[in-house]
Scaffold this active site. Structure first.
Site, mmCIF file in Angstrom:
data_model
loop_
_atom_site.group_PDB
_atom_site.id
_atom_site.type_symbol
_atom_site.label_atom_id
_atom_site.label_comp_id
_atom_site.label_asym_id
_atom_site.label_seq_id
_atom_site.Cartn_x
_atom_site.Cartn_y
_atom_site.Cartn_z
ATOM 1 N N ARG A 101 0.835 -1.199 0.000
ATOM 2 C CA ARG A 101 0.000 0.000 0.000
ATOM 3 C C ARG A 101 0.869 1.247 0.000
ATOM 4 O O ARG A 101 1.865 1.316 0.722
ATOM 5 C CB ARG A 101 -0.849 -0.055 1.277
ATOM 6 N N GLY A 104 -3.406 3.989 -0.027
ATOM 7 C CA GLY A 104 -4.604 3.305 0.477
ATOM 8 C C GLY A 104 -5.916 3.673 -0.198
ATOM 9 O O GLY A 104 -6.988 3.399 0.340
ATOM 10 N N CYS A 169 -7.519 14.836 -5.698
ATOM 11 C CA CYS A 169 -7.730 14.557 -4.280
ATOM 12 C C CYS A 169 -6.357 14.489 -3.628
ATOM 13 O O CYS A 169 -5.504 13.707 -4.040
ATOM 14 C CB CYS A 169 -8.463 13.229 -4.179
ATOM 15 N N GLY A 176 0.736 4.278 -5.803
ATOM 16 C CA GLY A 176 -0.319 3.567 -6.516
ATOM 17 C C GLY A 176 -0.960 4.423 -7.602
ATOM 18 O O GLY A 176 -1.326 3.933 -8.667
ATOM 19 N N TYR A 471 -10.038 3.345 -11.072
ATOM 20 C CA TYR A 471 -11.341 3.205 -10.426
ATOM 21 C C TYR A 471 -11.673 1.719 -10.428
ATOM 22 O O TYR A 471 -12.658 1.273 -11.007
ATOM 23 C CB TYR A 471 -12.416 3.995 -11.169
HETATM 24 C C1 LIG Z 1 -11.200 9.883 -2.721
HETATM 25 C C2 LIG Z 1 -10.493 9.450 -3.968
HETATM 26 C C3 LIG Z 1 -10.184 10.391 -4.936
HETATM 27 C C4 LIG Z 1 -9.521 10.016 -6.108
HETATM 28 N N1 LIG Z 1 -9.212 10.967 -7.040
HETATM 29 C C5 LIG Z 1 -8.525 10.623 -8.156
HETATM 30 C C6 LIG Z 1 -8.122 11.611 -9.111
HETATM 31 O O1 LIG Z 1 -8.378 12.796 -8.962
HETATM 32 N N2 LIG Z 1 -7.441 11.186 -10.215
HETATM 33 C C7 LIG Z 1 -7.136 9.872 -10.412
HETATM 34 O O2 LIG Z 1 -6.508 9.560 -11.427
HETATM 35 N N3 LIG Z 1 -7.494 8.938 -9.519
HETATM 36 C C8 LIG Z 1 -8.164 9.271 -8.406
HETATM 37 N N4 LIG Z 1 -8.502 8.304 -7.496
HETATM 38 C C9 LIG Z 1 -8.113 6.901 -7.756
HETATM 39 C C10 LIG Z 1 -6.655 6.665 -7.376
HETATM 40 O O3 LIG Z 1 -5.804 7.170 -8.397
HETATM 41 C C11 LIG Z 1 -6.376 5.173 -7.218
HETATM 42 O O4 LIG Z 1 -7.184 4.663 -6.183
HETATM 43 C C12 LIG Z 1 -4.902 4.911 -6.929
HETATM 44 O O5 LIG Z 1 -4.647 3.546 -7.135
HETATM 45 C C13 LIG Z 1 -4.533 5.299 -5.522
HETATM 46 O O6 LIG Z 1 -3.187 5.084 -5.232
HETATM 47 P P1 LIG Z 1 -2.787 4.865 -3.687
HETATM 48 O O7 LIG Z 1 -1.336 4.682 -3.604
HETATM 49 O O8 LIG Z 1 -3.422 5.942 -2.864
HETATM 50 O O9 LIG Z 1 -3.602 3.545 -3.357
HETATM 51 P P2 LIG Z 1 -3.192 2.105 -2.786
HETATM 52 O O10 LIG Z 1 -4.506 1.567 -2.312
HETATM 53 O O11 LIG Z 1 -2.088 2.171 -1.825
HETATM 54 O O12 LIG Z 1 -2.707 1.336 -4.073
HETATM 55 C C14 LIG Z 1 -3.542 1.125 -5.197
HETATM 56 C C15 LIG Z 1 -3.033 -0.086 -5.975
HETATM 57 O O13 LIG Z 1 -1.681 0.107 -6.363
HETATM 58 C C16 LIG Z 1 -0.834 -0.843 -5.718
HETATM 59 N N5 LIG Z 1 0.327 -0.122 -5.231
HETATM 60 C C17 LIG Z 1 0.393 0.698 -4.154
HETATM 61 N N6 LIG Z 1 1.623 1.158 -4.010
HETATM 62 C C18 LIG Z 1 2.365 0.631 -4.998
HETATM 63 C C19 LIG Z 1 3.716 0.746 -5.347
HETATM 64 N N7 LIG Z 1 4.564 1.478 -4.629
HETATM 65 N N8 LIG Z 1 4.165 0.066 -6.427
HETATM 66 C C20 LIG Z 1 3.317 -0.711 -7.159
HETATM 67 N N9 LIG Z 1 2.015 -0.842 -6.864
HETATM 68 C C21 LIG Z 1 1.536 -0.176 -5.790
HETATM 69 C C22 LIG Z 1 -1.655 -1.406 -4.590
HETATM 70 O O14 LIG Z 1 -1.234 -2.684 -4.198
HETATM 71 C C23 LIG Z 1 -3.039 -1.377 -5.171
HETATM 72 O O15 LIG Z 1 -3.223 -2.458 -6.043
HETATM 73 C C24 LIG Z 1 -9.173 8.659 -6.315
HETATM 74 C C25 LIG Z 1 -9.476 7.719 -5.321
HETATM 75 C C26 LIG Z 1 -10.140 8.099 -4.167
HETATM 76 C C27 LIG Z 1 -10.473 7.065 -3.120
#
Ligand SMILES: Cc1cc2nc3c(=O)[nH]c(=O)nc-3n(C[C@H](O)[C@H](O)[C@H](O)COP(=O)(O)OP(=O)(O)OC[C@H]3O[C@@H](n4cnc5c(N)ncnc54)[C@H](O)[C@@H]3O)c2cc1C
Ligand SMILES: *[C@@H]1O[C@H](CO)[C@@H](O)[C@H](O)[C@H]1NC(C)=O
Ligand SMILES: *[C@@H]1O[C@H](CO)[C@@H](O)[C@H](O)[C@H]1NC(C)=O
Ligand SMILES: *[C@@H]1O[C@H](CO)[C@@H](O)[C@H](O)[C@H]1NC(C)=O
Ligand SMILES: *[C@@H]1O[C@H](CO)[C@@H](O)[C@H](O)[C@H]1NC(C)=O
Ligand SMILES: *[C@@H]1O[C@H](CO)[C@@H](O)[C@H](O)[C@H]1NC(C)=O
Length: 532
Positions: A101, A104, A169, A176, A471
């Site tokens: 993660r 998240g 956001c 991720g 998404y």
């Molecule tokens: C409230 C909200 C607003 C959002 N707004 C936008 C937006 O404006 N634009 C947009 O494009 N998207 C948006 N998203 C979607 C977002 O881009 C994805 O959910 C993205 O995967 C989040 O990355 P994370 O690291 O926060 O999530 P995580 O849940 O940590 O990871 C997402 C996925 O990537 C994998 N991952 C995590 N870290 C790594 C890493 N270091 N190397 C390889 N894989 C990894 C995880 O295992 C999981 O499969 C939004 C999501 C939410 C919940």
């Protein structure tokens, strides 16, 4: 006779399972010690009184924190890159399933919950979050655990005229986020975050650190949009900064059904992708309460929420020329700096100082289900009216319509795995959220959004119907099995990646042939014959 034997059997089983969990952890720690020169921080085990708050910390979708959802055996927070390398080596050696993660925000909780494969352990990259901005080089190295808000802040600290075109956001984890594309309010000018990546450092399945030169162009292509957690663990991205003017303009103009929302939205669909590249106008569609002749009644509100890379006078000229139907006036316009526009678009109150971005706080944390569509023909007014009827039946529905065109149409479909380019007018995100964890609520709201998605199939391309991998939607392909089966995978694979899916499968087969990096929708190693 049978009774004591059964008792002994149960006791043996119980002690065996306790021993398993404890010894997995002990073996893991020993293995980490043997494979890293940097001291190993304490793991967070289930018996740690803070386990739940550590697990909850950045998890966005409360559906995946419910007691019925399997929890990791323990959480490991690496504080050195060598810890990430050791974690991969040790998870493989001990044959324990690994989830990881960054921020998240995974829509289906895949980064912190594994409903299909247990036991599993969680590697949380939250402590690897340094950001090194080099203005002279127009670039920055950003560790995976940093949020996009922190990235924006650190850039703005060094320059008022540099920015980065990623998510809206602020709490998204850069790790991720970029793996799936990463769009935001500058996408029409500069493309996606993933279009603006110069280099990356990744831990591969052998626990080795590879940069762009070492991983080669195929893998470097795959990690920029091919979805998270299929190819390795990103340690850091090198991103390209983009120019932003010292003064930008933002606005939000709401229109309810009574104020002619349907006609205006029909018009927006015709112009949104053709507007000046400096202008991004998205539409947030929600159900609100309105006073009508003294009575409270529910209506649909369409809010036009925009960023313009320029000053208000010039924005008003653009709007008067291209979208006068919105009726934008001078007093709707707020001139501000780029970093404050980030706060505005993210939804912070107007007096919030930019330093709030350093807290990585999320403004959105509830039980939710979301889906996406890409629209290539304007939806007729009758179609919109059917949509309003459906929204008005749901408690807290939200749709976000996001314009395409501009730079998005200039980048080829195969430049990176994200394929949704020329020909798309806009993307729709459908969301429904609720605040109690009962099965009854969940079933009700999931049914509602699935029904809405069926209704919308009449207005979007269907072969394949397209979806945005960031998404993440586990309904697609209905893959609920333990390991990704290729037949099911090709259903969502085509939707997320179109013609790029096959190349992703090829890269995956080469770099991770035993499918160590996997989850419910990871890129599969081989496709069954006749899929292609
Ligand atoms: C409230 C909200 C607003 C959002 N707004 C936008 C937006 O404006 N634009 C947009 O494009 N998207 C948006 N998203 C979607 C977002 O881009 C994805 O959910 C993205 O995967 C989040 O990355 P994370 O690291 O926060 O999530 P995580 O849940 O940590 O990871 C997402 C996925 O990537 C994998 N991952 C995590 N870290 C790594 C890493 N270091 N190397 C390889 N894989 C990894 C995880 O295992 C999981 O499969 C939004 C999501 C939410 C919940
Ligand atoms: C609980 O977990 C945290 C985070 O890993 C760790 O720092 C702390 O030492 C743990 N506490 C105990 C008592 O193990
Ligand atoms: C973690 O989240 C779950 C689900 O919302 C909740 O029941 C629990 O109380 C939370 N625990 C902590 C310590 O925040
Ligand atoms: C919009 O343009 C028209 C001419 O095309 C002009 O008459 C009008 O004054 C302009 N309105 C504003 C608000 O600039
Ligand atoms: C996209 O390409 C068109 C045609 O070449 C060009 O006019 C436009 O400026 C480009 N847009 C961006 C944002 O680069
Ligand atoms: C899933 O695949 C991995 C690697 O091929 C294998 O080790 C594991 O046993 C499989 N799990 C199941 C439940 O089939």
């Amino acid at each position: 006779m049978a009774f004591p034997i059964l008792t002994i059997f149960v006791l043996v089983l119980l002690s065996a399972s306790c021993a398993t969990s404890a010894s997995v952890q002990e073996n893991f720690i020993q293995c980490l010690d043997a494979n890293s020169d940097d001291p190993i921080p304490a793991l967070c085990s289930r018996s740690n009184s803070s386990f739940t708050s550590f697990l909850n910390s950045t998890a966005q979708n409360l559906r995946y924190l419910l007691p019925s959802v399997p929890k990791p055996e323990f959480i490991f927070f690496p504080s050195h890159e060598s810890h990430v390398q050791a974690a991969v080596i040790c998870a493989r050696k001990l044959a324990i399933h690994l989830r990881f993660r960054s921020g998240g925000h995974d829509y289906e909780g895949l980064s912190y919950a594994s409903e299909t494969e247990t036991p599993f352990i969680l590697l949380d990259l939250a402590r690897l979050r340094s950001i090194d901005v080099d203005i002279d080089d127009n670039s920055a190295w950003v560790q995976a655990g940093a949020t996009v808000g922190e990235v924006y802040y650190r850039i703005s600290e060094k320059s008022k005229t540099h920015g980065f075109p990623a998510g809206l956001c602020s709490s998204l984890g850069i790790g991720g986020h970029i793996t799936g594309g990463a769009y935001g309010s500058m996408m029409r000018k500069y493309g996606l975050g993933a279009d603006n990546v110069l280099d990356a450092r990744i831990v591969d399945v052998n626990g080795e650190i590879l940069d762009r030169a070492a991983m080669g162009e195929d893998l470097f292509w795959a990690i920029r949009g091919g979805g998270g957690a299929s190819f390795g663990i990103i340690l850091e991205w090198k991103i390209k900064l983009v120019p932003v003017p010292e003064t930008v303009t933002v606005f939000t103009v709401p229109k309810t059904l009574e104020q002619g929302a349907t006609k205006t939205l029909y018009r927006w669909q015709q112009v949104a992708d053709k507007l000046d590249d400096d202008l991004f106008i998205r539409v947030m569609i929600q159900v609100t309460n309105a006073d009508q002749k003294g009575e409270r009644s529910r209506t649909v509100t369409t809010a036009y929420n925009a960023l313009y890379l320029g000053d208000a006078d010039s924005l008003l000229r653009v709007m008067n020329r291209s979208f006068p139907e919105l009726g934008l006036t001078r007093k709707d316009c707020i001139e501000t700096s780029w970093i404050k526009s980030v706060l505005y678009i993210a939804g912070f109150p107007s007096d919030t100082p930019p330093e709030v971005l350093l807290q990585g706080k999320s403004l959105f944390k509830n039980y939710f289900k979301a889906k996406s569509d890409f629209v290539q023909q304007p939806i007729p007014e009758t179609g919109l009216e059917g949509l309003w009827e459906r929204l008005l039946k749901e408690d807290s529905p939200l749709m976000i319509w996001n314009p395409y065109g501009g730079m998005m149409a200039n980048i080829s479909e195969s430049a990176i795995p994200f394929p949704h380019r020329k020909g798309n007018l806009f993307k729709i995100q459908y969301v429904t959220s609720w605040s109690d964890g009962s099965d009854e609520s969940s079933v009700k709201h999931m049914d509602w959004i699935r029904g809405l998605y069926d209704y919308m199939s009449a207005y979007v391309p269907t072969s394949p119907r397209a979806a945005y991998v960031n998404y993440r939607d586990l309904d697609l392909g209905m893959n609920r099995n333990k390991n990704t089966s290729s037949a099911e995978a090709s259903a969502w694979g085509d939707m997320y990646f179109k013609g790029n899916f096959q190349r992703l499968v090829q890269v995956k087969s080469k770099v991770d042939p035993d499918n160590f990096f996997r989850h419910e929708q990871s890129i599969p190693v081989v496709l069954e014959q006749n899929q292609y």
